[in-house]
Design a protein around this motif. Structure first.
Motif, PDB file in Angstrom:
ATOM      1  N   THR A  66       0.810  -1.218   0.000  1.00 55.42           N
ATOM      2  CA  THR A  66       0.000   0.000   0.000  1.00 55.42           C
ATOM      3  C   THR A  66       0.843   1.267   0.000  1.00 55.42           C
ATOM      4  O   THR A  66       0.338   2.355  -0.292  1.00 55.42           O
ATOM      5  CB  THR A  66      -0.916   0.044   1.245  1.00 55.42           C
ATOM      6  N   ASN A  67       2.131   1.161   0.301  1.00 55.83           N
ATOM      7  CA  ASN A  67       2.940   2.340   0.570  1.00 55.83           C
ATOM      8  C   ASN A  67       3.423   3.064  -0.684  1.00 55.83           C
ATOM      9  O   ASN A  67       4.396   3.809  -0.646  1.00 55.83           O
ATOM     10  CB  ASN A  67       4.140   1.985   1.461  1.00 55.83           C
ATOM     11  N   VAL A  68       2.710   2.874  -1.786  1.00 58.64           N
ATOM     12  CA  VAL A  68       2.938   3.720  -2.964  1.00 58.64           C
ATOM     13  C   VAL A  68       2.069   4.970  -2.893  1.00 58.64           C
ATOM     14  O   VAL A  68       2.157   5.834  -3.762  1.00 58.64           O
ATOM     15  CB  VAL A  68       2.671   2.943  -4.277  1.00 58.64           C
ATOM     16  N   VAL A  69       1.230   5.061  -1.857  1.00 54.67           N
ATOM     17  CA  VAL A  69       0.470   6.295  -1.628  1.00 54.67           C
ATOM     18  C   VAL A  69       1.267   7.197  -0.710  1.00 54.67           C
ATOM     19  O   VAL A  69       2.091   6.739   0.076  1.00 54.67           O
ATOM     20  CB  VAL A  69      -0.920   6.039  -0.998  1.00 54.67           C
ATOM     21  N   ASP A  70       0.998   8.498  -0.826  1.00 48.72           N
ATOM     22  CA  ASP A  70       1.569   9.478   0.093  1.00 48.72           C
ATOM     23  C   ASP A  70       0.415  10.041   0.902  1.00 48.72           C
ATOM     24  O   ASP A  70      -0.263  10.985   0.481  1.00 48.72           O
ATOM     25  CB  ASP A  70       2.291  10.593  -0.665  1.00 48.72           C
ATOM     26  N   GLY A  71       0.158   9.435   2.054  1.00 46.52           N
ATOM     27  CA  GLY A  71      -0.969   9.859   2.861  1.00 46.52           C
ATOM     28  C   GLY A  71      -0.786  11.255   3.418  1.00 46.52           C
ATOM     29  O   GLY A  71       0.244  11.544   4.032  1.00 46.52           O
ATOM     30  N   THR A  72      -1.773  12.122   3.204  1.00 47.14           N
ATOM     31  CA  THR A  72      -1.715  13.447   3.811  1.00 47.14           C
ATOM     32  C   THR A  72      -1.852  13.330   5.332  1.00 47.14           C
ATOM     33  O   THR A  72      -1.374  14.180   6.071  1.00 47.14           O
ATOM     34  CB  THR A  72      -2.825  14.357   3.262  1.00 47.14           C
ATOM     35  N   VAL A  73      -2.515  12.247   5.756  1.00 46.17           N
ATOM     36  CA  VAL A  73      -2.593  11.911   7.171  1.00 46.17           C
ATOM     37  C   VAL A  73      -2.101  10.480   7.337  1.00 46.17           C
ATOM     38  O   VAL A  73      -2.550   9.576   6.621  1.00 46.17           O
ATOM     39  CB  VAL A  73      -4.034  12.032   7.712  1.00 46.17           C
ATOM     40  N   ALA A  74      -1.159  10.279   8.238  1.00 52.88           N
ATOM     41  CA  ALA A  74      -0.667   8.941   8.563  1.00 52.88           C
ATOM     42  C   ALA A  74      -1.127   8.603   9.980  1.00 52.88           C
ATOM     43  O   ALA A  74      -0.909   9.388  10.910  1.00 52.88           O
ATOM     44  CB  ALA A  74       0.856   8.882   8.476  1.00 52.88           C
ATOM     45  N   VAL A  75      -1.767   7.462  10.138  1.00 54.68           N
ATOM     46  CA  VAL A  75      -2.302   7.042  11.429  1.00 54.68           C
ATOM     47  C   VAL A  75      -1.537   5.816  11.904  1.00 54.68           C
ATOM     48  O   VAL A  75      -1.338   4.870  11.133  1.00 54.68           O
ATOM     49  CB  VAL A  75      -3.803   6.705  11.321  1.00 54.68           C
ATOM     50  N   VAL A  76      -1.125   5.820  13.159  1.00 51.76           N
ATOM     51  CA  VAL A  76      -0.452   4.656  13.731  1.00 51.76           C
ATOM     52  C   VAL A  76      -1.242   4.208  14.956  1.00 51.76           C
ATOM     53  O   VAL A  76      -1.239   4.869  15.995  1.00 51.76           O
ATOM     54  CB  VAL A  76       1.009   4.951  14.124  1.00 51.76           C
TER      55      VAL A  76
END
Length: 495
Positions: A205-215
């Motif tokens: 999935t990490n080909v996206v650049d999330g404007t928000v990253a949730v952990v």
């Protein structure tokens, strides 16, 4: 390249095919006593036989690829596919979610909140409870089988091009991820809510650049692949934190938090921490769930009803709210709260199949997909907190590669008795090996062995019924997502 919970795999060993056929058909005995059917986001098989046939053909082709238990950590194949498709994952902003436990529930909450604000959403989660089409949702509903088939057909030639150019063919999870991104672009969606499969840095999935990253909370799981400490695991999960993003952090072990905060500083990301910038300020039990007061990035939200059980779900709700606030710029460019009525309505509509889900009454049968010690501890605490069981029977069917002893030890204080079993996949732990561990944890007199899941459910329900109609006895089915999915079918949920 694979799925974080790693529980659902398309492979079934030949000697278990008869068992799976029983599960597909369901059991008349076990169907009795179930609650009224509801729209829980778990789709049934297509009613049109031609569509069902075509869907099964696609499922078979996907199953022929590397399953979710085989790993070759790389973004090379995904990057190549996205390039050929014209980078569909960049056609919309994304909220990217990683962590060890709580990702799917948090993703579903975020989706409902965004829908409440009239945004078109795409949600990609894994693994699935019963149907592979659950993994890709558009506007809050699983993708239609016809659209799933169409999307696969559209990208198949390009997947085969990548297959021919790379050392390894694209995996089951990679192809599904590519399908999700293509379907979202085709819709088109206003925002994608994307759950990481495993880790973060090299996850498909990490080909996206999330404007928000949730952990979500990080705990020990997949230690052979991600690391043996929370800090080591956090290094991989921090890979989804991109430059100038907002990072929403659930409460974390200290060493994991240090890693995540360091990564945020390195990429100039804004950080929102549970317990600091947002959190749960009040929680009380309510009929069918819990009533919350949440402190968001912009202020307090009172009288929020969440129809899910467990304190961990309250914390997931706080994380989801903060993520949506961050998506709208609250806490950085704006200082305000979101419309409280919209927030209340959205949270009240949240479902999370297989997460402390009640599927039967008299006796009450609850399903929970806990598959690691941290998840098991959360489920055990939630059962003690939210249910009035005086005699709880566990049905446990884990995968062989999990910390099974840790899971059993977490449940030991709340299970009066345990029925050990196995699901239909080749990854299921051998029931005799499981029984040996269970006897060490529970003692011989509290353990019953039933190799078939349908027999295990019958045995557990019988044990609960023997306590009497008004005894407060119940059954908790747990250990893996696939065990929960198969139990759902046997207990009459749609397929």
């Amino acid at each position: 390249m694979t799925s974080e919970e790693d529980e659902v795999t398309p492979d079934v060993t030949p000697d278990r095919e008869a068992d799976l056929a029983v599960i597909e058909a369901g059991s008349r005995t076990l169907r009795a006593g179930g609650p009224a059917p509801q729209d829980d986001g778990v789709p049934a098989r297509p009613k049109d036989p031609e569509v069902d046939k075509a869907l099964r053909a696609v499922e078979a082709e996907l199953a022929d690829r590397w399953g979710e238990t085989k790993l070759e950590p790389s973004l090379v194949r995904m990057t190549a596919l996205m390039d050929i498709l014209g980078d569909p994952q960049r056609a919309y902003p994304s909220i990217h979610i990683t962590g060890t436990n709580g990702k799917t529930s948090t993703a579903r909450m975020i989706e409902q909140l965004l829908l409440g604000f009239e945004l078109r959403t795409g949600r990609y989660t894994s693994p699935h409870v019963q149907s592979v089409t659950e993994r890709i949702s558009l506007d809050g509903a699983p993708i239609a089988p016809e659209k799933f088939i169409e999307t696969y057909t559209d990208i198949k030639p390009y997947v085969e091009m990548v297959d021919g150019q790379q050392q390894h063919r694209m995996s089951f999870f990679e192809v599904l991820t590519g399908m999700a991104y293509a379907a979202f672009a085709d819709a088109p969606v206003d925002v994608a809510v994307v759950e990481v499969g495993m880790g973060g840095s090299w996850d498909a999935t990490n080909v996206v650049d999330g404007t928000v990253a949730v952990v979500t909370p990080i705990a020990l799981d997949h230690t052979d692949r991600l690391g043996s400490t929370p800090g080591e695991i956090a290094v991989e999960k921090a890979g989804i934190v991109k430059k100038d993003a907002t990072v929403v952090l659930a409460q974390q072990p200290v060493e994991a938090a240090q890693v995540l905060l360091k990564k945020a500083v390195e990429v100039d990301a804004t950080v929102a921490r549970e317990g600091m910038e947002f959190g749960v300020t009040h929680r009380e039990l309510a009929v069918g769930g819990q009533l919350l007061t949440l402190r968001g990035l912009g202020g307090e939200y009172e009288q929020v009803f969440l129809p899910l059980h467990g304190e961990h779900q309250a914390h997931n709700a706080a994380v989801a709210l903060a993520a949506v606030e961050a998506f709208f710029g609250i806490g950085t460019s704006q200082a305000r709260t979101l419309d409280i009525d919209t927030i209340r309505t959205a949270f009240a509509q949240v479902t999370s199949p297989g997460r402390l889900e009640i599927v039967r009454r008299s006796p009450t049968v609850v399903l929970d997909a806990a598959h690691n010690p941290a998840g098991a501890r959360a489920a055990a605490a939630a059962v003690a907190d939210s249910f009035d069981f005086t005699h709880l029977v566990g049905v446990v069917g884990p995968s062989a590669d999990k910390d099974v002893r840790g899971v059993l030890e977490a449940f030991e204080p709340v299970f009066a008795e345990i029925v050990v079993t196995q699901n239909s996949t080749f990854r299921a732990m051998d029931v005799d090996e499981l029984a040996a561990i269970a006897v060490e944890v529970f003692g011989d007199d509290r353990v019953q062995v039933e190799p078939r899941l349908d027999d295990a459910l019958e045995a557990a329900i019988t044990l609960a019924e023997e306590e009497g109609a008004y005894s407060g006895a119940g059954v908790l089915v747990t250990g893996s997502v696939i065990t929960v999915g198969e139990a759902r079918l046997l207990l009459g949920r749609k397929r």
